[in-house]
Enzyme design. Sequence first.
Site, PDB file in Angstrom:
ATOM      1  N   GLY A   1      13.043  25.460  37.301  1.00 49.76           N
ATOM      2  CA  GLY A   1      13.312  26.000  38.633  1.00 49.76           C
ATOM      3  C   GLY A   1      12.785  25.191  39.799  1.00 49.76           C
TER       4      GLY A   1
ATOM      5  N   ASP B   1      13.977  29.310  40.994  1.00 50.73           N
ATOM      6  CA  ASP B   1      15.192  29.068  41.778  1.00 50.73           C
ATOM      7  C   ASP B   1      16.180  30.224  41.723  1.00 50.73           C
ATOM      8  OD1 ASP B   1      15.406  28.346  38.970  1.00 50.73           O
ATOM      9  OD2 ASP B   1      17.438  27.690  39.425  1.00 50.73           O
TER      10      ASP B   1
ATOM     11  N   THR C   1      17.273  32.185  30.976  1.00 51.13           N
ATOM     12  CA  THR C   1      17.819  32.856  32.152  1.00 51.13           C
ATOM     13  C   THR C   1      19.292  33.171  31.911  1.00 51.13           C
ATOM     14  OG1 THR C   1      16.283  31.798  33.647  1.00 51.13           O
ATOM     15  CG2 THR C   1      18.455  32.278  34.539  1.00 51.13           C
TER      16      THR C   1
HETATM   17  N1  ASP Z   1      15.425  28.602  36.326  1.00 52.52           N
HETATM   18  C1  ASP Z   1      14.513  29.584  35.806  1.00 52.52           C
HETATM   19  C2  ASP Z   1      13.216  29.529  36.556  1.00 52.52           C
HETATM   20  O1  ASP Z   1      12.732  28.461  36.829  1.00 52.52           O
HETATM   21  C3  ASP Z   1      14.221  29.416  34.360  1.00 52.52           C
HETATM   22  C4  ASP Z   1      15.410  29.358  33.434  1.00 52.52           C
HETATM   23  O2  ASP Z   1      16.480  28.864  33.790  1.00 52.52           O
HETATM   24  O3  ASP Z   1      15.273  29.814  32.294  1.00 52.52           O
HETATM   25  O4  ASP Z   1      12.646  30.578  36.811  1.00 52.52           O
END
Ligand code: ASP
Length: 310
Positions: free
Chosen positions: A230, A207, A176
């Site tokens: 998340g 999230d 992300t």
């Molecule tokens: N937080 C992101 C999610 O759960 C994933 C990530 O941080 O790569 O969609």
Amino acid sequence: MQKFSMVIHGGAGTLVRGLMTPELEQQYKVTLQKALDAGYLCLTQKGTALDAVTQAVTILEDSPLFNAGKGAVFTADGTHEMDAAIMDGSNRKAGGVSLVSGIKNPIVLARDIMDKSQHVFLAGEGAMRFADSLNYKLEDANYFYDEHRYQQWQNIKDSDNFELDHSIKKEGKFGTVGAVACDATGNIAAATSTGGMTNKKWGRVGDSPLIGSGTYAHNKTCAISCTGSGEYFIRGVVAYDVSCLIEYKGLNLQEATDQVVHERLIDLGGDGGLIGVDSAGNTAMVFNTEGMYRGVKTSQGEEEIKIYKE
Ligand code: ASP
């Protein structure tokens, strides 16, 4: 004089050290630097924190190295469903979008939701109709295709598993993306964009697009962009939790981010990290994983791009 600061991340977790080649490490650093410089340049030219975070995240979305925009992970159906959010700490206006496909820069759509829709959060088909009303051009699936991510999906696609694309169990090397900034007037903003988790199904939303969980900004406290598993960040309302510790408990940015990432998130069982900034231009980059792709640049000459703990 007001200090201004730019901070970015490209996901917590990172490639296990032994699997990272010098060439690949260089590619990450070059792209992180490009995004950091673009955001920082915007701030030096008296641009707003909101513009700076939009520009930095757009550059990271355009790179296949990260799990956002081009290079987003595969869902269980073999598609790409992207999430993004942006928030302006000066007035707490926000825009969030989830479950969109074919949108080259979901962060721009999130910003359009904030600026042009009278709503805060749009999802799926409705969000696509909103994009269409603004004449967004859609990219076809090939644009988002990345061989490595395809293989990640192949490995788990017939199971009920879903995983972070930067899980340390495997060769997980993407993540992300996010940015936070404090501009020359002391306004702050946060932006986050992601493809979510490989093999996600049933309209899973992480999230990142949820205001307060993966993204939050309030001039009085801080601007935060998160990355990690998340589900835990949603349950911990992590970005807002940092803000609350500052507002109600009087902690400073570093103390609050440390407490949330190293104590409160771990108590829940969550792994990941976050970046933060406050309206005095102080910055924080905190994670409880092996690494986090990250960079910071401030008007006081601080500058670094890092991947591992060090
Ligand atoms: N937080 C992101 C999610 O759960 C994933 C990530 O941080 O790569 O969609």
